[in-house]
Design a protein around this motif. Structure first.
Motif, PDB file in Angstrom:
ATOM      1  N   GLY A 238       0.816  -1.207   0.000  1.00  0.00           N
ATOM      2  CA  GLY A 238       0.000   0.000   0.000  1.00  0.00           C
ATOM      3  C   GLY A 238       0.850   1.257   0.000  1.00  0.00           C
ATOM      4  N   VAL A 239       1.852   1.306   0.882  1.00  0.00           N
ATOM      5  CA  VAL A 239       2.725   2.475   0.929  1.00  0.00           C
ATOM      6  C   VAL A 239       3.560   2.567  -0.345  1.00  0.00           C
ATOM      7  CG1 VAL A 239       4.566   3.627   2.212  1.00  0.00           C
ATOM      8  CG2 VAL A 239       2.801   2.378   3.439  1.00  0.00           C
ATOM      9  N   LYS A 240       3.974   1.423  -0.874  1.00  0.00           N
ATOM     10  CA  LYS A 240       4.786   1.436  -2.097  1.00  0.00           C
ATOM     11  C   LYS A 240       3.985   1.972  -3.282  1.00  0.00           C
ATOM     12  CE  LYS A 240       7.979  -1.484  -4.716  1.00  0.00           C
ATOM     13  NZ  LYS A 240       8.548  -2.840  -4.844  1.00  0.00           N
ATOM     14  N   LEU A 241       2.708   1.601  -3.385  1.00  0.00           N
ATOM     15  CA  LEU A 241       1.869   2.107  -4.472  1.00  0.00           C
ATOM     16  C   LEU A 241       1.670   3.612  -4.341  1.00  0.00           C
ATOM     17  CD1 LEU A 241      -0.844  -0.702  -4.725  1.00  0.00           C
ATOM     18  CD2 LEU A 241       0.937  -0.150  -6.403  1.00  0.00           C
ATOM     19  N   PHE A 242       1.454   4.078  -3.105  1.00  0.00           N
ATOM     20  CA  PHE A 242       1.317   5.517  -2.883  1.00  0.00           C
ATOM     21  C   PHE A 242       2.601   6.238  -3.269  1.00  0.00           C
ATOM     22  CE2 PHE A 242       1.657   9.318  -0.235  1.00  0.00           C
ATOM     23  CZ  PHE A 242       0.443   9.929  -0.498  1.00  0.00           C
ATOM     24  N   GLU A 243       3.736   5.654  -2.885  1.00  0.00           N
ATOM     25  CA  GLU A 243       5.040   6.244  -3.210  1.00  0.00           C
ATOM     26  C   GLU A 243       5.249   6.294  -4.720  1.00  0.00           C
ATOM     27  OE1 GLU A 243       9.757   5.385  -2.110  1.00  0.00           O
ATOM     28  OE2 GLU A 243       8.189   3.968  -1.544  1.00  0.00           O
ATOM     29  N   ARG A 244       4.845   5.243  -5.414  1.00  0.00           N
ATOM     30  CA  ARG A 244       5.019   5.199  -6.866  1.00  0.00           C
ATOM     31  C   ARG A 244       4.154   6.248  -7.561  1.00  0.00           C
ATOM     32  NH1 ARG A 244       4.025  -0.577  -9.087  1.00  0.00           N
ATOM     33  NH2 ARG A 244       5.797  -0.926  -7.692  1.00  0.00           N
ATOM     34  N   ARG A 245       2.925   6.406  -7.085  1.00  0.00           N
ATOM     35  CA  ARG A 245       2.043   7.404  -7.685  1.00  0.00           C
ATOM     36  C   ARG A 245       2.581   8.814  -7.456  1.00  0.00           C
ATOM     37  NH1 ARG A 245      -4.192   5.434  -6.463  1.00  0.00           N
ATOM     38  NH2 ARG A 245      -4.103   3.523  -7.694  1.00  0.00           N
TER      39      ARG A 245
END
Length: 252
Positions: A238-245
Motif C-alpha cells: 500500500g505504501v509502495k503504491l502511494f510512493e510510486r504514484r
C-alpha cells in the motif's frame, strides 16, 4: 500474453511451490502432525477463526495498536529528523545519542518498557512508536539535508516564515525519502508489534499464536504466521503504491 500476466504468474510461482512442498512434507509423514499440519488444515483453521470472530478480534486489536503507535512514532520522527537537520545545536546535542540508540534492537527495550508500563495498551503502542520513530527520523534527516543549500539560503535572505518554508520547500523536496522511511517504519513496526504480542499481551495476532503454541495447536500458530505475513505484505504494498504514484506525479 501480456507482460502483467507473466509478471503476476512469475510472482505467484514461488508461493505455489512452497505450498506444494509443504503439502508433500505433511502428507508423507516426514514430520509428525504435532509439528507440521497440512495446508488444508491450516486453511480450515483460518476459516473457523474467521467464523467464530476470534481472528477478527485479535486482528482488530493488533491493527489498533499499529496505527496509533505508528502515527505517534512517525510524527515524532518527522519532527526530530527535521530539527536534527536544520539546527546545528540540536544535532550536536542529540545526534550521538540518536545514532547509538537506533543500533539497539527494538526488542531489547521490551523488558524496560514492561517494567515501566506493564503489559497494557500503552506498552504495545509505545513499542510500535519506538520501532517507527528511528527509520522515519533518519529518512527525514537525510531528506532535509539533501535539499540544495541555495534554496534554504534564499529562504533565509527573504526571511521566509517557518510555516511557508515547511510547505513550499521542505515538504515537496523531502517527500520521496520520507515516504521510503515511512514504508520501512511501518513494516518494522508491524514486525515488532507481533513479536511484542508474543512476549507480553492478552490479545492480538501474536498472542493468538502464543496461545496456539501453549495448547500445541500448530495449525493456529501457522494461521497466525500466514495472516501476519499477508497483513505485512499488504501494508508494504500500500505504501509502495502511494510512493510510486507520488513519484510519477513529481516526474510529470
Amino acid at each position: 500474453m501480456s507482460a502483467r500476466v507473466i509478471a503476476f504468474g512469475t510472482a505467484l510461482l514461488p508461493p505455489l511451490l512452497l505450498v506444494g512442498a509443504w503439502q508433500i512434507a505433511s502428507s508423507t509423514g516426514l514430520f509428525p502432525p504435532q509439528i507440521l499440519v497440512s495446508p488444508a488444515d491450516v486453511a480450515g483453521t483460518i476459516a473457523e477463526l474467521v467464523r467464530n470472530g476470534e481472528l477478527g478480534s485479535h486482528l482488530g486489536d493488533s491493527l489498533f495498536r499499529l496505527f496509533w503507535g505508528f502515527g505517534i512514532g512517525a510524527l515524532a520522527g518527522l519532527a526530530f529528523g527535521t530539527a536534527l537537520a536544520l539546527s546545528r545545536l540540536f544535532e550536536a546535542l542529540f545526534q550521538p545519542l540518536f545514532q547509538a540508540a537506533r543500533q539497539v534492537p527494538i526488542l531489547a527495550f521490551i523488558p524496560m518498557l514492561v517494567l515501566l508500563l506493564g503489559i497494557e495498551e500503552g506498552f504495545k503502542i509505545t513499542v510500535v512508536a519506538v520501532a517507527a520513530f528511528f527509520p522515519v527520523a533518519l529518512a527525514t534527516f537525510d531528506g532535509v539535508r539533501g535539499i540544495p543549500k541555495g534554496w534554504l539560503e534564499v529562504a533565509r535572505v527573504y526571511r521566509t516564515p517557518f510555516p511557508s518554508l515547511l510547505v513550499r520547500i521542505l515538504i515537496p523536496a523531502t517527500v520521496p525519502p520520507v515516504l521510503t522511511g515511512l514504508r520501512l517504519g511501518l513494516t518494522r513496526a508491524w514486525l515488532v508489534l507481533v513479536a511484542a504480542e508474543l512476549l507480553a499481551a492478552d490479545n492480538g495476532i501474536g498472542q493468538m499464536m502464543e496461545m496456539g503454541r501453549q495448547l500445541f495447536r500448530i495449525d493456529v500458530v501457522l494461521a497466525g504466521v500466514i495472516v501476519s505475513g499477508l497483513i505485512g505484505f499488504a501494508l508494504d504494498r500500500g505504501v509502495k503504491l502511494f510512493e510510486r504514484r507520488y513519484t510519477r506525479w513529481r516526474v510529470a
